[in-house]
Design an enzyme around this catalytic site. Structure first.
Site, PDB file in Angstrom:
ATOM      1  N   LEU A  11       0.854  -1.191   0.000  1.00  0.00           N
ATOM      2  CA  LEU A  11       0.000   0.000   0.000  1.00  0.00           C
ATOM      3  C   LEU A  11       0.889   1.240   0.000  1.00  0.00           C
ATOM      4  O   LEU A  11       1.677   1.457   0.916  1.00  0.00           O
ATOM      5  CB  LEU A  11      -0.918   0.004   1.222  1.00  0.00           C
ATOM      6  N   ARG A  18       1.747  14.454   6.621  1.00  0.00           N
ATOM      7  CA  ARG A  18       2.672  14.933   7.662  1.00  0.00           C
ATOM      8  C   ARG A  18       4.097  15.156   7.150  1.00  0.00           C
ATOM      9  O   ARG A  18       4.920  15.750   7.832  1.00  0.00           O
ATOM     10  CB  ARG A  18       2.669  13.944   8.846  1.00  0.00           C
ATOM     11  N   GLY A  80      -8.457   5.398   2.387  1.00  0.00           N
ATOM     12  CA  GLY A  80      -8.050   4.536   3.499  1.00  0.00           C
ATOM     13  C   GLY A  80      -7.430   3.215   3.058  1.00  0.00           C
ATOM     14  O   GLY A  80      -7.504   2.821   1.899  1.00  0.00           O
ATOM     15  N   ASN A 172      -0.453  -2.084  16.213  1.00  0.00           N
ATOM     16  CA  ASN A 172      -0.501  -2.710  14.891  1.00  0.00           C
ATOM     17  C   ASN A 172       0.657  -2.224  14.016  1.00  0.00           C
ATOM     18  O   ASN A 172       0.843  -1.034  13.825  1.00  0.00           O
ATOM     19  CB  ASN A 172      -1.852  -2.317  14.260  1.00  0.00           C
ATOM     20  N   ALA A 424      57.087  23.833 -21.890  1.00  0.00           N
ATOM     21  CA  ALA A 424      56.110  24.550 -21.082  1.00  0.00           C
ATOM     22  C   ALA A 424      55.392  25.594 -21.944  1.00  0.00           C
ATOM     23  O   ALA A 424      56.013  26.252 -22.766  1.00  0.00           O
ATOM     24  CB  ALA A 424      56.811  25.221 -19.913  1.00  0.00           C
TER      25      ALA A 424
HETATM   26  C1  UD1 Z   1      -1.914   2.482   9.768  1.00  0.00           C
HETATM   27  C2  UD1 Z   1      -2.895   1.574  10.532  1.00  0.00           C
HETATM   28  C3  UD1 Z   1      -2.494   1.588  12.015  1.00  0.00           C
HETATM   29  C4  UD1 Z   1      -1.053   1.099  12.166  1.00  0.00           C
HETATM   30  C5  UD1 Z   1      -0.105   1.937  11.301  1.00  0.00           C
HETATM   31  C6  UD1 Z   1       1.284   1.283  11.268  1.00  0.00           C
HETATM   32  C7  UD1 Z   1      -5.104   1.644   9.436  1.00  0.00           C
HETATM   33  C8  UD1 Z   1      -6.459   2.196   9.460  1.00  0.00           C
HETATM   34  N1  UD1 Z   1      -4.243   2.078  10.378  1.00  0.00           N
HETATM   35  O1  UD1 Z   1      -2.072   3.818  10.256  1.00  0.00           O
HETATM   36  O2  UD1 Z   1      -3.351   0.724  12.744  1.00  0.00           O
HETATM   37  O3  UD1 Z   1      -0.655   1.169  13.521  1.00  0.00           O
HETATM   38  O4  UD1 Z   1      -0.574   2.006   9.940  1.00  0.00           O
HETATM   39  O5  UD1 Z   1       2.201   2.065  10.550  1.00  0.00           O
HETATM   40  O6  UD1 Z   1      -4.818   0.781   8.604  1.00  0.00           O
HETATM   41  N2  UD1 Z   1      -2.422   4.053   2.057  1.00  0.00           N
HETATM   42  C9  UD1 Z   1      -2.984   3.834   0.814  1.00  0.00           C
HETATM   43  N3  UD1 Z   1      -4.201   4.355   0.530  1.00  0.00           N
HETATM   44  C10 UD1 Z   1      -4.918   5.067   1.442  1.00  0.00           C
HETATM   45  C11 UD1 Z   1      -4.355   5.292   2.711  1.00  0.00           C
HETATM   46  C12 UD1 Z   1      -3.105   4.758   2.996  1.00  0.00           C
HETATM   47  O7  UD1 Z   1      -2.363   3.193  -0.051  1.00  0.00           O
HETATM   48  O8  UD1 Z   1      -6.035   5.505   1.100  1.00  0.00           O
HETATM   49  C13 UD1 Z   1      -1.088   3.511   2.334  1.00  0.00           C
HETATM   50  C14 UD1 Z   1      -0.088   4.617   2.672  1.00  0.00           C
HETATM   51  O9  UD1 Z   1       0.598   5.052   1.495  1.00  0.00           O
HETATM   52  C15 UD1 Z   1       0.874   3.930   3.652  1.00  0.00           C
HETATM   53  C16 UD1 Z   1      -0.012   2.868   4.293  1.00  0.00           C
HETATM   54  O10 UD1 Z   1      -1.132   2.695   3.469  1.00  0.00           O
HETATM   55  O11 UD1 Z   1       1.946   3.315   3.004  1.00  0.00           O
HETATM   56  C17 UD1 Z   1      -0.452   3.271   5.708  1.00  0.00           C
HETATM   57  O12 UD1 Z   1      -1.184   4.476   5.626  1.00  0.00           O
HETATM   58  P1  UD1 Z   1      -1.078   5.609   6.745  1.00  0.00           P
HETATM   59  O13 UD1 Z   1      -2.025   6.675   6.374  1.00  0.00           O
HETATM   60  O14 UD1 Z   1       0.342   5.936   6.975  1.00  0.00           O
HETATM   61  O15 UD1 Z   1      -1.678   4.811   8.014  1.00  0.00           O
HETATM   62  P2  UD1 Z   1      -1.416   5.127   9.533  1.00  0.00           P
HETATM   63  O16 UD1 Z   1      -2.235   6.282   9.957  1.00  0.00           O
HETATM   64  O17 UD1 Z   1       0.036   5.186   9.808  1.00  0.00           O
END
Ligand code: UD1
Ligand code: CA
Length: 451
Positions: A11, A18, A80, A172, A424
């Site tokens: 993902l 941030r 998400g 997690n 030179a």
């Molecule tokens: C997520 C988890 C959290 C965990 C944490 C660990 C969920 C809801 N939460 O939170 O429980 O402790 O990771 O690091 O799963 N991404 C997508 N598409 C989206 C949103 C995110 O591909 O629509 C990808 C992001 O690029 C990233 C990963 O998923 O690589 C995690 O997304 P991020 O938004 O960083 O999740 P966290 O808030 O860190």
């Protein structure tokens, strides 16, 4: 060993708000490698089928950087982690046994830990499994909720957690694996969250718990599952990754005078008894032999370096350097520079697309481009190959044992024989024969008319 067919899904579509960056988060580099590449390499290390990478924010940039070694799925808009998996659903190989989800922003996960997760899943015949960890500061990670029997029943995101749940320290990692069939049957049970409409992949835990499906967990060190969400975490990740690489070299017999101030990319190899001084950056496909002394303050990229080579405060790019050479301080070897054994390059020298034969010396401020130079040639201070006429590059050839006097201009194309000499300040516009001495502007052989 596990012979299951594993399909990795990475993902990597999130914006990474941030990071406060125009660049997609997963392309920010850690020790010279885009963050998402670490997850791709992990997928390969456990023998995944062609990994599926879910991209969204900056999709084109990600594709251009990573190339076609993976399958892409576009997630737009990004709603998400659950929504990301829903988009990937159609690409998941239904003939695979296991789907392993990795995050593009969690680069440290090791192959051993992933094997441990796959084993936990297989041994428990679980519908799904996940890696949890227990950091000192659980920060914003999703909290693992277990029932009285210790079974995982839910994952609650920090922002939605009660203060009681926030006190839970087990969190997690984001790394999950699923029985492929179970995942394909259950993914569309995910519902958007009220308010912001995001789909949480973590909700599959609650769904599994309701069905009494088996969930296995496996734990690991915090360091392996650090999520990179802001530049402070990026800097911490850079340090950590660098330490790991440097430790490998130290244990292999390389001296790093100050590891905290030595920057070596993962792909670099260095032979034993070499010493790397502070402020050295060694990058790309670089191989350094044994008993070398590199730095201080040296940058080496994509170069092949032999044994017993010394390089001080210089920039070396795309060069080949044979045994016993010394370079610097303050010199620049560019693409296609090839230095034979025991060549001496002093200060303020530049070499590009040129071969210098064994024992040749280029001691002081000079430029050699498109030149083929024999053995034991002396390149005097200030010598320049005038290789560019404004439109084309031209070659210069110099034979063995020739002495090029200080401040000689070699106007290319030009060939100078062996055992020849230039005075030179000569401007050499014509070829020079073997054993001949030329001098003057333009340079002429020593005759009665040029005494
Ligand atoms: C997520 C988890 C959290 C965990 C944490 C660990 C969920 C809801 N939460 O939170 O429980 O402790 O990771 O690091 O799963 N991404 C997508 N598409 C989206 C949103 C995110 O591909 O629509 C990808 C992001 O690029 C990233 C990963 O998923 O690589 C995690 O997304 P991020 O938004 O960083 O999740 P966290 O808030 O860190
Ligand atoms: Ca994250």
């Amino acid at each position: 060993m596990n012979n299951d067919k594993v399909q990795c899904v990475i993902l990597a579509a999130g914006q990474g708000t941030r990071m406060k960056s125009e660049q997609p988060k997963v392309l920010h580099q850690i020790v010279g490698k885009p963050m998402v590449q670490y997850a791709i390499d992990s997928a390969k290390s456990i023998g995944s089928l062609r990994p599926i990478v879910v991209i969204g924010h900056g999709a084109e940039q990600v594709k251009n950087t990573i190339g076609d070694r993976v399958e892409y799925v576009l997630q737009s808009p990004q709603r998400g982690t659950g929504h990301a998996m829903l988009q990937a659903r159609a690409q998941i190989d239904p003939a695979s046994d296991t789907v392993l989800v990795l995050y593009g922003d969690t680069p440290f996960i090791g192959a051993e830990t992933l094997q441990c997760l796959l084993a936990a899943q297989r041994d428990a015949q679980a519908a799904l499994s996940l890696i949890t960890f227990t950091p000192n500061d659980p920060a914003l990670y999703g909290r693992i909720v277990r029932d009285a029997n210790g079974r995982v029943v839910d994952i609650v995101e920090y922002k939605e957690a009660t203060s009681e749940q926030r006190a839970i320290r087990e969190v997690n990692s984001g790394i999950f694996c699923y029985q492929t069939q179970w995942l394909l049957e259950h993914l569309n049970k995910l519902q958007p969250r009220a308010g912001h409409g995001e789909y949480y992949l973590t909700d599959l835990i609650g769904i599994a718990a309701q069905e009494q499906a088996i969930t296995a967990t496996c734990s690991c060190d915090e360091a392996e599952v650090l999520g990179i969400n802001d530049r402070a975490q990026l800097a911490a990740a850079e340090r950590l990754m660098r330490d790991q690489i440097n430790l490998r070299h130290l244990l292999n017999g390389v001296t790093l005078i100050d590891p905290a101030n030595t920057y070596i990319e993962a792909s670099v190899t260095i032979g034993p008894d070499s010493i790397i001084h502070p402020g050295s950056h060694i990058k790309g496909k670089t191989a350094i032999g044994r008993e070398c002394a590199i730095g201080p303050n040296t940058i080496i990229e994509d170069s092949q370096i032999g044994n017993r080579v010394e390089i001080v405060a210089s920039l070396i790019e795309g060069a080949t350097i044979e045994d016993g050479v010394d370079v610097g301080p303050f010199s620049h070897l560019r693409k296609g520079a090839h230095l034979g054994a025991d060549v001496h390059i002093g200060n303020f020298a530049e070499v590009k697309d040129s071969t210098l034969g064994p024992g040749t010396k280029q001691g002081h401020f000079s430029y050699l481009g498109n030149a083929t130079i024999g053995a034991n040639v002396n390149i005097g201070a200030g010598t320049i190959t005038c290789n560019y006429d404004g439109q084309h590059k031209h070659p210069t050839t110099i034979g063995d044992n020739t002495f090029i006097g200080s401040d000689t201009m070699l106007v290319a194309p030009v060939t100078i024989g062996h055992d020849a000499k230039t005075g030179a300040g000569s401007v050499v516009t014509h070829d020079v024969a073997d054993n001949e001495l030329v001098y003057g502007v333009p340079a002429k052989p020593k005759t009665t008319s040029n005494p």
